[in-house]
Design a protein around this motif. Sequence first.
Motif, PDB file in Angstrom:
ATOM      1  N   PRO A   1       0.820  -1.220   0.000  1.00  0.00           N
ATOM      2  CA  PRO A   1       0.000   0.000   0.000  1.00  0.00           C
ATOM      3  C   PRO A   1       0.851   1.265   0.000  1.00  0.00           C
ATOM      4  CG  PRO A   1      -0.931  -1.614   1.491  1.00  0.00           C
ATOM      5  CD  PRO A   1       0.379  -2.185   1.030  1.00  0.00           C
ATOM      6  N   LEU A   2       0.418   2.221  -0.816  1.00  0.00           N
ATOM      7  CA  LEU A   2       1.138   3.482  -0.935  1.00  0.00           C
ATOM      8  C   LEU A   2       0.146   4.551  -1.375  1.00  0.00           C
ATOM      9  CD1 LEU A   2       4.588   4.134  -2.498  1.00  0.00           C
ATOM     10  CD2 LEU A   2       2.616   5.377  -3.416  1.00  0.00           C
ATOM     11  N   GLU A   3       0.177   5.699  -0.724  1.00  0.00           N
ATOM     12  CA  GLU A   3      -0.721   6.794  -1.065  1.00  0.00           C
ATOM     13  C   GLU A   3      -0.159   7.585  -2.236  1.00  0.00           C
ATOM     14  OE1 GLU A   3      -3.740   7.668  -0.046  1.00  0.00           O
ATOM     15  OE2 GLU A   3      -3.796   5.822   1.146  1.00  0.00           O
ATOM     16  N   ALA A   4      -0.977   7.758  -3.269  1.00  0.00           N
ATOM     17  CA  ALA A   4      -0.604   8.571  -4.424  1.00  0.00           C
ATOM     18  C   ALA A   4      -1.888   9.074  -5.075  1.00  0.00           C
ATOM     19  CB  ALA A   4       0.225   7.767  -5.424  1.00  0.00           C
ATOM     20  N   ASP A   5      -1.858  10.300  -5.528  1.00  0.00           N
ATOM     21  CA  ASP A   5      -3.062  10.941  -6.059  1.00  0.00           C
ATOM     22  C   ASP A   5      -3.228  10.622  -7.542  1.00  0.00           C
ATOM     23  OD1 ASP A   5      -5.306  12.459  -6.284  1.00  0.00           O
ATOM     24  OD2 ASP A   5      -4.280  14.404  -6.234  1.00  0.00           O
TER      25      ASP A   5
ATOM     26  N   VAL B   1      12.415   1.586 -11.751  1.00  0.00           N
ATOM     27  CA  VAL B   1      13.216   2.790 -12.014  1.00  0.00           C
ATOM     28  C   VAL B   1      12.370   3.837 -12.737  1.00  0.00           C
ATOM     29  CG1 VAL B   1      15.160   3.700 -13.349  1.00  0.00           C
ATOM     30  CG2 VAL B   1      15.437   1.594 -12.022  1.00  0.00           C
ATOM     31  N   ASP B   2      11.676   3.412 -13.780  1.00  0.00           N
ATOM     32  CA  ASP B   2      10.869   4.352 -14.559  1.00  0.00           C
ATOM     33  C   ASP B   2       9.722   4.923 -13.738  1.00  0.00           C
ATOM     34  OD1 ASP B   2      12.501   3.848 -16.699  1.00  0.00           O
ATOM     35  OD2 ASP B   2      11.141   2.429 -17.679  1.00  0.00           O
ATOM     36  N   LEU B   3       9.096   4.088 -12.920  1.00  0.00           N
ATOM     37  CA  LEU B   3       7.993   4.549 -12.081  1.00  0.00           C
ATOM     38  C   LEU B   3       8.455   5.655 -11.140  1.00  0.00           C
ATOM     39  CD1 LEU B   3       5.078   4.257 -11.058  1.00  0.00           C
ATOM     40  CD2 LEU B   3       5.875   2.423  -9.547  1.00  0.00           C
ATOM     41  N   LYS B   4       9.575   5.456 -10.491  1.00  0.00           N
ATOM     42  CA  LYS B   4      10.089   6.458  -9.553  1.00  0.00           C
ATOM     43  C   LYS B   4      10.504   7.741 -10.266  1.00  0.00           C
ATOM     44  CE  LYS B   4      11.757   3.127  -6.113  1.00  0.00           C
ATOM     45  NZ  LYS B   4      12.952   2.586  -5.416  1.00  0.00           N
ATOM     46  N   GLN B   5      11.001   7.614 -11.490  1.00  0.00           N
ATOM     47  CA  GLN B   5      11.429   8.790 -12.229  1.00  0.00           C
ATOM     48  C   GLN B   5      10.257   9.660 -12.667  1.00  0.00           C
ATOM     49  OE1 GLN B   5      13.859   7.375 -15.475  1.00  0.00           O
ATOM     50  NE2 GLN B   5      15.748   7.389 -14.246  1.00  0.00           N
ATOM     51  N   VAL B   6       9.198   9.034 -13.161  1.00  0.00           N
ATOM     52  CA  VAL B   6       8.087   9.825 -13.697  1.00  0.00           C
ATOM     53  C   VAL B   6       7.080  10.225 -12.632  1.00  0.00           C
ATOM     54  CG1 VAL B   6       8.312   8.864 -16.012  1.00  0.00           C
ATOM     55  CG2 VAL B   6       6.760   7.778 -14.390  1.00  0.00           C
ATOM     56  N   LEU B   7       7.020   9.475 -11.532  1.00  0.00           N
ATOM     57  CA  LEU B   7       6.078   9.782 -10.453  1.00  0.00           C
ATOM     58  C   LEU B   7       6.813   9.750  -9.117  1.00  0.00           C
ATOM     59  CD1 LEU B   7       2.986   7.679 -11.616  1.00  0.00           C
ATOM     60  CD2 LEU B   7       3.161  10.172 -11.559  1.00  0.00           C
ATOM     61  N   PRO B   8       7.357  10.889  -8.682  1.00  0.00           N
ATOM     62  CA  PRO B   8       8.109  10.932  -7.422  1.00  0.00           C
ATOM     63  C   PRO B   8       7.314  10.457  -6.211  1.00  0.00           C
ATOM     64  CG  PRO B   8       8.506  12.910  -8.706  1.00  0.00           C
ATOM     65  CD  PRO B   8       7.414  12.153  -9.413  1.00  0.00           C
ATOM     66  N   ALA B   9       5.994  10.487  -6.279  1.00  0.00           N
ATOM     67  CA  ALA B   9       5.181   9.991  -5.168  1.00  0.00           C
ATOM     68  C   ALA B   9       5.456   8.528  -4.887  1.00  0.00           C
ATOM     69  CB  ALA B   9       3.699  10.195  -5.465  1.00  0.00           C
ATOM     70  N   PHE B  10       6.037   7.812  -5.866  1.00  0.00           N
ATOM     71  CA  PHE B  10       6.336   6.393  -5.717  1.00  0.00           C
ATOM     72  C   PHE B  10       7.807   6.152  -5.357  1.00  0.00           C
ATOM     73  CE2 PHE B  10       2.404   6.353  -8.030  1.00  0.00           C
ATOM     74  CZ  PHE B  10       1.769   5.183  -7.639  1.00  0.00           C
ATOM     75  N   SER B  11       8.486   7.173  -4.914  1.00  0.00           N
ATOM     76  CA  SER B  11       9.911   7.018  -4.604  1.00  0.00           C
ATOM     77  C   SER B  11      10.155   6.001  -3.497  1.00  0.00           C
ATOM     78  CB  SER B  11      10.524   8.363  -4.224  1.00  0.00           C
ATOM     79  OG  SER B  11       9.870   8.903  -3.087  1.00  0.00           O
ATOM     80  N   GLY B  12       9.215   5.841  -2.604  1.00  0.00           N
ATOM     81  CA  GLY B  12       9.364   4.879  -1.517  1.00  0.00           C
ATOM     82  C   GLY B  12       8.621   3.572  -1.751  1.00  0.00           C
ATOM     83  N   VAL B  13       8.254   3.288  -2.994  1.00  0.00           N
ATOM     84  CA  VAL B  13       7.446   2.108  -3.285  1.00  0.00           C
ATOM     85  C   VAL B  13       8.185   0.826  -2.917  1.00  0.00           C
ATOM     86  CG1 VAL B  13       8.228   1.857  -5.683  1.00  0.00           C
ATOM     87  CG2 VAL B  13       5.944   1.087  -5.042  1.00  0.00           C
ATOM     88  N   GLN B  14       7.425  -0.145  -2.411  1.00  0.00           N
ATOM     89  CA  GLN B  14       7.976  -1.449  -2.058  1.00  0.00           C
ATOM     90  C   GLN B  14       7.234  -2.530  -2.846  1.00  0.00           C
ATOM     91  OE1 GLN B  14       7.513  -1.808   2.193  1.00  0.00           O
ATOM     92  NE2 GLN B  14       9.291  -0.529   2.616  1.00  0.00           N
ATOM     93  N   VAL B  15       7.985  -3.379  -3.512  1.00  0.00           N
ATOM     94  CA  VAL B  15       7.391  -4.469  -4.297  1.00  0.00           C
ATOM     95  C   VAL B  15       6.969  -5.592  -3.357  1.00  0.00           C
ATOM     96  CG1 VAL B  15       7.791  -6.181  -6.095  1.00  0.00           C
ATOM     97  CG2 VAL B  15       8.763  -3.879  -6.316  1.00  0.00           C
TER      98      VAL B  15
END
Length: 442
Positions: free
Chosen positions: A243-247, A347-361
């Motif tokens: 779970p991760l909060e993103a708009d 890598v691409d997800l974090k680059q285009v959407l900084p809200a996902f910088s802390g994403v965990q698989v």
Amino acid sequence: MGPSVDLVPSSEHFPVEAEVVVIGGGIVGIATALALVKQGVKTVLLEKGTVAAEQSSRNWGWCRRTGRDIRELPLINASMRLWETLNETTGRETGFRRHGIIYATRTEAQRERHLRWIAQAKQYDIASQILSPSQLAERIPGLKANFAGALFTEADGRAEPQKAAPAMAMAAMEAGLNLQQHCAVRSIERSAGRVSHVVTEHGEIKCQSVVVAGGAWSRLLLQGCGVEIPQLKVLSTVLRTRPLEADVSSCVSLGSVALRKRLDGGWTVASSASSVVDITPDSLRFMRPFMPAFKVERASLKLRFGPRFIEEALYWRPGQADKLSIYERIRVLDPAPDRALLRQMIVDLKQVLPAFSGVQVAQSWAGLIDTLPDAIPVISGIDKIAGLFVATGFSGHGFGIAPAAGQLMADLVQGSTPIVDPAPFRFSRFTDGERVHAQHWL
């Protein structure tokens, strides 16, 4: 290992006869069975593994009109109407929500394709639009990439692949479906030129009609009846996050990465830009009909020669009534995901959407998409064998159109007025001289 799928029990008694036997417990087979039993048809569904264990639980979960082949638009419109009430009609959570789908646009040529698609889609009352870069930024706050805009359909939606097919299966059983899991069909038998019964690992079942809805296995099942369909398999790699909060409310494709919000608060992440195609004996056999599609999609397809070629050359054979079959040896197709692609997606997800910088698989998996040269399915009877029907080759579109595809298949089996014109999906298009080709809009 694939995602965790809601469990469905098998029926207690093994049937000896039915009006219709459906082979394949994926979402299309289940939708077909559900439509049949709702019409009072005595139906048995046979699945060699468990419900939705293969691609039906491994797909993205998008229910989209956006950018579809024009020939599929009547079917997806009908399907979306069914999705809207599916939670109510099944009495269970399928995860369906209508939040729209966005395909970002990088080039002017892509934008022109999207405009042409919108113009053609209007005849089917599909209200899509082109978003400007600023409108795209409003819908995806924090987007860090240069896009020329996007193709957006607000009425599109999403559902949960690990829940939808099981929910439909449970509803079908409550309506009278006999469901047998861990029950492989070895052969489809005929008498006097028409289907008479199927032979399973647990015994014979007499029937009047058989629907082959076996996904990636359909070609082999049909080959056992002397029917050739030009079907290949494409590997699709997917992951889910914690779970991760993103708009981001809509399903979004940004090319190298695509994502949707899950009911559990996590995200399903994939790529619109890369898929793996293992070279197999069928790849060589069907090189000619698939070549036009390959030329268009070659930038996104990674050809791979490996163990699958030898495995299929040696062991993939149609079943025989009195012998252990390949369907019993391989209960579930569970290919390994493309690890390099998984890393690049993050890598691409974090680059285009900084809200996902802390994403965990949380998990990753792969599935095998059943595809045809024109990338639209066969939903059809087989003219030369009375009582034999097929619903396959959904080419990555099957989850979204499954409810109406199942209804159309049931209509054809019953000889009822079809929910949509079945002509684009006829099996005979591969033999009647039609120019078979894919439409590319996204």
